[in-house]
Write an enzyme that holds these catalytic residues in place. Structure first.
Site, PDB file in Angstrom:
ATOM      1  N   GLY A   1       0.839  -1.198   0.000  1.00 58.35           N
ATOM      2  CA  GLY A   1       0.000   0.000   0.000  1.00 58.35           C
ATOM      3  C   GLY A   1       0.877   1.252   0.000  1.00 58.35           C
TER       4      GLY A   1
ATOM      5  N   VAL B   1       1.602 -12.677   4.947  1.00 59.77           N
ATOM      6  CA  VAL B   1       2.482 -12.831   6.104  1.00 59.77           C
ATOM      7  C   VAL B   1       1.684 -13.469   7.231  1.00 59.77           C
ATOM      8  CG1 VAL B   1       3.829 -11.635   7.853  1.00 59.77           C
ATOM      9  CG2 VAL B   1       4.017 -10.969   5.453  1.00 59.77           C
TER      10      VAL B   1
ATOM     11  N   GLU C   1     -18.670   8.676  -0.750  1.00 58.49           N
ATOM     12  CA  GLU C   1     -18.339   8.594  -2.175  1.00 58.49           C
ATOM     13  C   GLU C   1     -19.127   7.477  -2.846  1.00 58.49           C
ATOM     14  OE1 GLU C   1     -14.122   8.467  -1.440  1.00 58.49           O
ATOM     15  OE2 GLU C   1     -13.857  10.543  -2.091  1.00 58.49           O
TER      16      GLU C   1
ATOM     17  N   ASP D   1      -1.954   2.829   8.623  1.00 58.91           N
ATOM     18  CA  ASP D   1      -3.216   2.546   9.309  1.00 58.91           C
ATOM     19  C   ASP D   1      -3.122   1.534  10.455  1.00 58.91           C
ATOM     20  OD1 ASP D   1      -4.482   4.283   7.646  1.00 58.91           O
ATOM     21  OD2 ASP D   1      -5.578   2.776   6.499  1.00 58.91           O
TER      22      ASP D   1
END
Lengths: 459, 459
Positions: free
Chosen positions: A22, A88, A183, A321
């Site tokens: 990301g 992972v 959105e 995050d």
């Protein structure tokens, strides 16, 4: 057989393992391009996902390739970087290894420095059974699934005879009034109200009900009262039914159960549901916390040091995050980008024998969300609060600039031009699999209920 | 409850049902736009598929939306046309009804005139078990599946340690040296030889083996000796191993069993296989033949009258890949388009009380296939035979002109520019589902074989 990273780690170079492709992982990798290190980036998808535009894939504006360039392609010229496709499953900070499940088995990758940028997933607040009925908006898989469901719902409504059943299929519920939910609901309202208006003969797409639910009292709360109000107004102008202070307590194939602000229960009948309500940090956050004694907050985020490293492990960083710091940071791409870069530069500075960098400082470049075509809200610093066309132009410019992988920008701009001016959607495929297989499953389940074979052979 | 078409057939207007949203069905519908009829187009997908470019979706050049605009959107302004999503399961030419399975049940649609344009599907010549291992190239679902397999194969090879296993995953076999097979194999060779060249660190994508198999003695046979030879040369220049006169007798998860021209059996180990070898007409062809006494040829095509109608049923037409006529016609889009238009005009002429049209006459506009970037072969009439860049420019122009739905042309041209000049692929997503779920299934099946967990934890 050798371990994965040692293949690249010849010559005893410092090995940096990055988990996640990301914004955090990618910015970390790119900022190590000149460092004397071998980088192994482990991610469970082969692409970098430009997540802020995922809702445009789910609603047929952009193609999946436009928002998800291959990670390998982005890093192809960075010779010190290797991409490994794998989930992972474990990190051992004592042995300094990362264990991942690749498509063909399990592999162990040793590191000297580790940057964990595994992000956050959808959270159903303990109700994971909702996921099947109300997919989240976190991956390309999610967006393609939702695209099939949204466009498929109109197709199914068109062949149904019973008005009540049609209405079920023409009702769309989005849970969560943050940027993604707003959105998404704005796009669905535009689809129903404009794009599909002339496509059907038996249903009126404009009669579709589009509902936005949130337990909070405001739309886009963190943008402040003024923008919150404006966004709500704009959504209502689009025909969205904005229901605030409403708590979702159940989700199933035909609807949503809610508790109203006055405490009374109510059911909303709706076939298509989208979950944009909550996020939970990657489970790797807790795993790191357990091994280092770091705290974990309510959202499952691990608390990192001012330099984004873990307590007692200056060589292990958690960014984006999945982490939290003393000073609260918003869960936006900017934080992950800046922290990824910061962690990379910290590693490079140490290797160069330079003094440690000053603690991480987040430079807030502002926050924005599109509500509809030509309408966005933007907040920059503590002063600037914009709603409307100017904010939308800002949104457009910023997103074009940040779309990683130059090649996609031009086609994306073109797709947007087509969408914003012509109101059409060029990427509205629902696969046969999605429409027919899904309905077959639903029929199986609801056999002998009102669902069964509603269109009869009366000839 | 009412029958589907009567909803649109109010006022006693002549009801035309069209089956199929391919070139034949769509051209039939469009050519009825001014006729005093109610058109119901029944198709099993919501999109019109520009099938000649399907291989570009399978190899990451174009997005699925670019070659598959929504049928409803194409016909949105044609008020006399209704689109019904359904698999046609039965036609009754005596009762004049079409029965279809919609996503929600079964529906019966009566007609006054019927145009069946159901095309052809992949044929495995009685070996349908091959389909799982060697998907065909007939639908968007197929192309997305193949895209996941092709890009996924390189990802899997990259994480494998064992050279023999890597080689299996880096071997690609395309069965069938017609236009689809040639275009597909050319694209895979370019992917391996150029596009992905710098993307991997452990494998050399350029070492991939790309094999084209056909039982026939020539590549692109119908294009004639000269073009056939040129196409073969160009493929070999790209590194494709062209094996002709080779018959495929088995396909499984790890390879293909073939019989060489000298009769000896041989096995080709390859994880990724594409089937572009044969087509079989839609089963509706036989159904029509059974009811009208028409002949059916070896490929399952129904023999139609000179006006494309069925014997004894002037109101039932079969057009495109599912029919055959006295004079042999190629299985190309042009035939379907021209016949769809012809059937529509025949119906309109009858309703207007005009004399019947002269028998259908195919206007051969030529035939072309791309072999690689900047290289195509084209044959027009009996004289013109072109191979190389000029033929490629022709190919480009023709495909751009015919791409139905203007909006897509500009973005498509741009995607092509990016691909042809930059050699990159912007649409190369393999979903998590495709890579991880597929491998899990394969592992399950081959447990205790050499496949199991090849990457060990040696840390």
């Amino acid at each position: 057989m050798t371990e994965h990273a040692t293949a690249g780690g010849a010559g005893g170079r410092h090995r940096v393992v990055i988990i996640g492709s990301g914004f955090g992982g990618l910015f970390a990798a790119r900022n190590l391009r000149k460092a004397p290190v071998d980088v192994t980036l482990i991610a469970s998808t082969g692409h970098h996902l430009f997540q802020p535009l995922l809702y445009q894939v789910a609603t047929g504006v952009l193609s999946e390739g436009e928002i998800a360039p291959a990670t390998r392609e982005i890093l192809r010229r960075q010779d010190n970087a290797t991409v490994l496709l794998g989930h992972v499953t474990h990190i051992d900070v004592e042995r300094k290894v990362v264990v991942s499940r690749t498509p063909v088995g399990e592999t162990t990758t040793p590191y000297d420095s580790l940057i964990v940028a595994a992000g956050a997933g959808q959270s159903y607040f303990g109700n994971d059974q909702f996921a099947e009925y109300a997919p989240g908006m976190k991956s390309i898989d999610d967006a393609l699934e939702l695209r099939g469901r949204i466009f498929g719902a109109f197709e199914i409504a068109e062949v149904l005879e019973d008005p009540a059943e049609r209405e079920q299929w023409l009702t769309f519920v989005v849970v969560g009034a943050g940027p993604t939910g707003v959105e998404m609901v704005g796009q669905i309202a535009e689809l129903a109200g404009t794009t599909l208006q002339r496509d059907f003969r038996r249903i009126e797409s404009t009669s579709a009900k589009v509902i936005l639910l949130d337990a909070a009292p405001a739309v886009l709360g963190p943008f402040g009262d003024k923008l919150s109000r404006k966004a709500k107004q704009q959504l209502e102008r689009l025909g969205v039914d904005v229901q605030l202070g409403v708590k979702v307590v159940g989700v199933d194939s035909t609807g949503v159960d809610v508790i109203d602000p006055d405490g009374s229960p109510r059911r909303i009948t709706a076939r298509t549901k989208v979950w944009a309500a909550g996020v939970a940090a990657s489970p790797l956050a807790r795993l790191l916390a357990d091994q280092t004694g770091a705290e974990v907050d309510r959202a499952g985020r691990v608390k990192v040091n001012p330099d984004t490293s873990l307590p007692g492990h200056p060589e292990v960083f958690a960014v984006g995050d999945m982490m939290t710091m003393d000073k609260p940071l918003p869960g936006v791409a900017q934080v992950a980008m800046q922290q990824g870069k910061y962690a990379a530069r910290t590693i490079a500075a140490r290797l160069a024998g330079k003094p440690e960098l000053p603690p991480f400082h987040y430079r807030d470049k502002g926050n924005m969300a599109t509500v509809s075509r030509f309408h966005a809200v933007a907040s920059v610093g503590s002063k600037i609060r914009l709603a409307g066309f100017i904010a939308w132009l800002m949104w457009l410019a910023v997103h074009l600039v940040y779309l990683i992988g130059f090649k996609n920008r031009v086609t994306t701009l073109l797709h947007w031009t087509v969408t914003f001016i012509g109101r059409a959607r060029s990427e509205r495929i629902a696969t046969e699999q999605q429409i027919f297989a899904r309905m077959a499953i639903q029929r199986e389940r609801t056999k002998s209920s009102a669902d069964a074979v509603p269109v009869s052979d009366s000839a």
